[in-house]
Enzyme design. Structure first.
Site, PDB file in Angstrom:
ATOM      1  N   ASP A 182       0.836  -1.198   0.000  1.00 15.93           N
ATOM      2  CA  ASP A 182       0.000   0.000   0.000  1.00 15.93           C
ATOM      3  C   ASP A 182       0.872   1.250   0.000  1.00 15.93           C
ATOM      4  O   ASP A 182       1.957   1.286   0.604  1.00 15.93           O
ATOM      5  CB  ASP A 182      -0.909  -0.008   1.231  1.00 15.93           C
ATOM      6  CG  ASP A 182      -1.908   1.140   1.222  1.00 15.93           C
ATOM      7  OD1 ASP A 182      -2.261   1.604   0.121  1.00 15.93           O
ATOM      8  OD2 ASP A 182      -2.318   1.575   2.309  1.00 15.93           O
ATOM      9  N   GLU A 201       2.374   2.663   3.135  1.00 12.19           N
ATOM     10  CA  GLU A 201       3.522   1.999   3.734  1.00 12.19           C
ATOM     11  C   GLU A 201       4.848   2.569   3.241  1.00 12.19           C
ATOM     12  O   GLU A 201       5.894   2.270   3.790  1.00 12.19           O
ATOM     13  CB  GLU A 201       3.478   0.496   3.419  1.00 12.19           C
ATOM     14  CG  GLU A 201       2.419  -0.236   4.201  1.00 12.19           C
ATOM     15  CD  GLU A 201       2.693  -0.202   5.702  1.00 12.19           C
ATOM     16  OE1 GLU A 201       3.829  -0.491   6.111  1.00 12.19           O
ATOM     17  OE2 GLU A 201       1.776   0.127   6.464  1.00 12.19           O
ATOM     18  N   ASP A 258      -2.580  -3.645   4.223  1.00 13.89           N
ATOM     19  CA  ASP A 258      -1.311  -2.996   3.866  1.00 13.89           C
ATOM     20  C   ASP A 258      -0.495  -3.806   2.869  1.00 13.89           C
ATOM     21  O   ASP A 258       0.282  -3.232   2.097  1.00 13.89           O
ATOM     22  CB  ASP A 258      -0.472  -2.769   5.127  1.00 13.89           C
ATOM     23  CG  ASP A 258      -1.147  -1.808   6.097  1.00 13.89           C
ATOM     24  OD1 ASP A 258      -1.719  -0.814   5.624  1.00 13.89           O
ATOM     25  OD2 ASP A 258      -1.104  -2.059   7.314  1.00 13.89           O
TER      26      ASP A 258
END
Length: 423
Positions: free
Chosen positions: A155, A158, A190
């Site tokens: 993601d 991140e 994520d």
């Protein structure tokens, strides 16, 4: 394109006009002063486009005083006493007949005009993009063994980091560990893995990871994000949900006691079946992801993968020893898991309950199983219950695998919340 019609009668009030003309002639012959007021009233009446029912209705026009309106009403009563057609009925019949004729003519003209001018609209880029997206979602995808590669999706949150002065080392760690990855915006989780073929099709492996540092975990529990995220992950259709939890230094000054955080993770593992993986730091987390990529590559290398809808995912086999697996398309997961996606009343009710103190996902789901919408709950409060019974209505609802009752305290809080009228 809408057409605005305006229909005007040639003589909307023939009886009133005839009487005014007669009275005006008499006043002119006798040279009375009333002739000026009658002439003004006659001009106003001829200019007015709608039928009038009585002398009282005429008072809205110039020149019509109380005496003249009364004279018209008396004349109208005499006229009706002779059983002649009322003024308003004659005018209304004429009005309706002319309206129908005009409407018929306009409809005929529009039909002819549309047949001549209607041309197929050239689709815009947005139309073409929506059509392509719809076709892509319904198109069946099949990937044979060895005809695809696994890709770890990261993601964008991140890699950006909350503090711009501190660069996030996610990409550099993954590159150094040899993990094939790509940074994208994900609407849920994520990290996740997709199988990519040569034609660009992407199927999502049934694994999704939510990475949290201990201080972020404490913050999400305090503001309710932890339960809301856990609920959305469970609704995603991906069976294997993993919480990757990193230590934050010595795990001090987290905002919540360490025992409370560990208890929350244990509850999530036992009650909802999510997996919890603890790591010492960020590098260890990325090492875990790289090892997962290698393991999944070996597991899925000789399997046949095919696309299924979210509603069919529960009917498909999910055993890793099977030779074929039904998986979701990445586009479908991305669109269906977006926070702004259209939610059902039941899903909104669950999210609303999760915002209340002491209400976990298991308790919220237990309430919604019994009362699917707020309206159902309010109706239950109102049907034949005294105040004490209403406050304890939810107390005996079993929650979680152990089926423990919801309890009197939470039941009373919910009753107060949903029955209090705010001003």
């Amino acid at each position: 394109m809408e057409t605005r019609l305006e229909v005007r009668l040639r003589e909307p009030n023939p009886l009133f006009t005839r009487w005014l003309e007669r009275w005006l002639r008499e006043a002119e012959r006798r040279q009375q002063k009333s002739q000026f007021r009658l002439r003004q009233a006659l001009e106003s009446l001829r200019s007015y486009p709608l039928p009038l029912s009585s002398g009282r209705d005429c008072s809205i026009l110039r020149g019509f005083g109380g005496t003249l309106c009364q004279l018209i009403d008396e004349e109208l009563r005499q006229h009706r006493g002779l059983q002649l057609a009322p003024q308003e009925d004659v005018a209304r019949a004429q009005y309706e007949q002319q309206v129908q004729e005009v409407v018929r003519q306009v409809q005929e003209q529009q039909t002819v005009h549309q047949k001549r001018l209607v041309k197929p609209r050239k689709p815009t880029k947005k139309d073409l993009a929506e059509l392509a997206a719809q076709e892509e979602r319904v198109r069946q995808v099949e990937m044979k063994p060895g005809a695809f590669q696994l890709l770890l999706l990261v993601d964008t949150q991140e890699t950006s980091g909350k503090n711009k002065r501190v660069l996030d080392q996610t990409r550099s760690y993954l590159e150094s560990l040899g993990a094939r990855h790509e940074v994208r915006r994900l609407t849920i989780g994520d990290f996740l893995w997709v199988a990519q073929d040569s034609e660009g099709n992407e199927l999502v492996l049934p694994y999704i990871i939510e990475r949290k540092r201990m201080d972020d975990l404490a913050s999400s529990i305090r503001d309710g994000r932890f339960h809301e995220q856990k609920h959305r992950l469970q609704q995603s259709g991906l069976r294997n949900i993993i919480y990757l939890v990193e230590d934050y230094g010595d795990n001090e000054q987290l905002g919540l006691p360490l025992d409370s955080l560990q208890q929350a993770l244990a509850n999530a593992k036992v009650q909802t079946g999510v997996q919890v993986v603890r790591t010492e730091n960020h590098f260890r987390s990325m090492s875990y992801l790289a090892a997962m990529s290698r393991s999944l590559g070996q597991i899925f290398a000789n399997k046949r993968l095919y696309s299924v809808d979210r509603g069919q995912i529960d009917k498909c086999s999910c055993l890793l020893m099977d030779s074929q697996l039904g998986l979701l398309k990445f586009r479908a997961l991305y669109e269906d898991s977006a926070k702004n996606a259209q939610l059902t009343v039941r899903e909104v009710f669950v999210q609303q309950l999760l915002q209340l103190h002491s209400l976990s996902l298991e308790r919220a789901m237990a309430i919604v199983e019994r009362y699917p919408t707020p309206r159902c709950l309010l109706e239950a409060y109102e049907v034949g219950l005294d105040p004490k019974q209403a406050r304890l209505l939810l107390s005996s609802i079993p929650c979680g695998p152990l089926e423990r009752p919801l309890g009197d305290k939470i039941s009373q809080c919910l009753h107060e919340f949903y029955t209090t009228h705010f001003r």
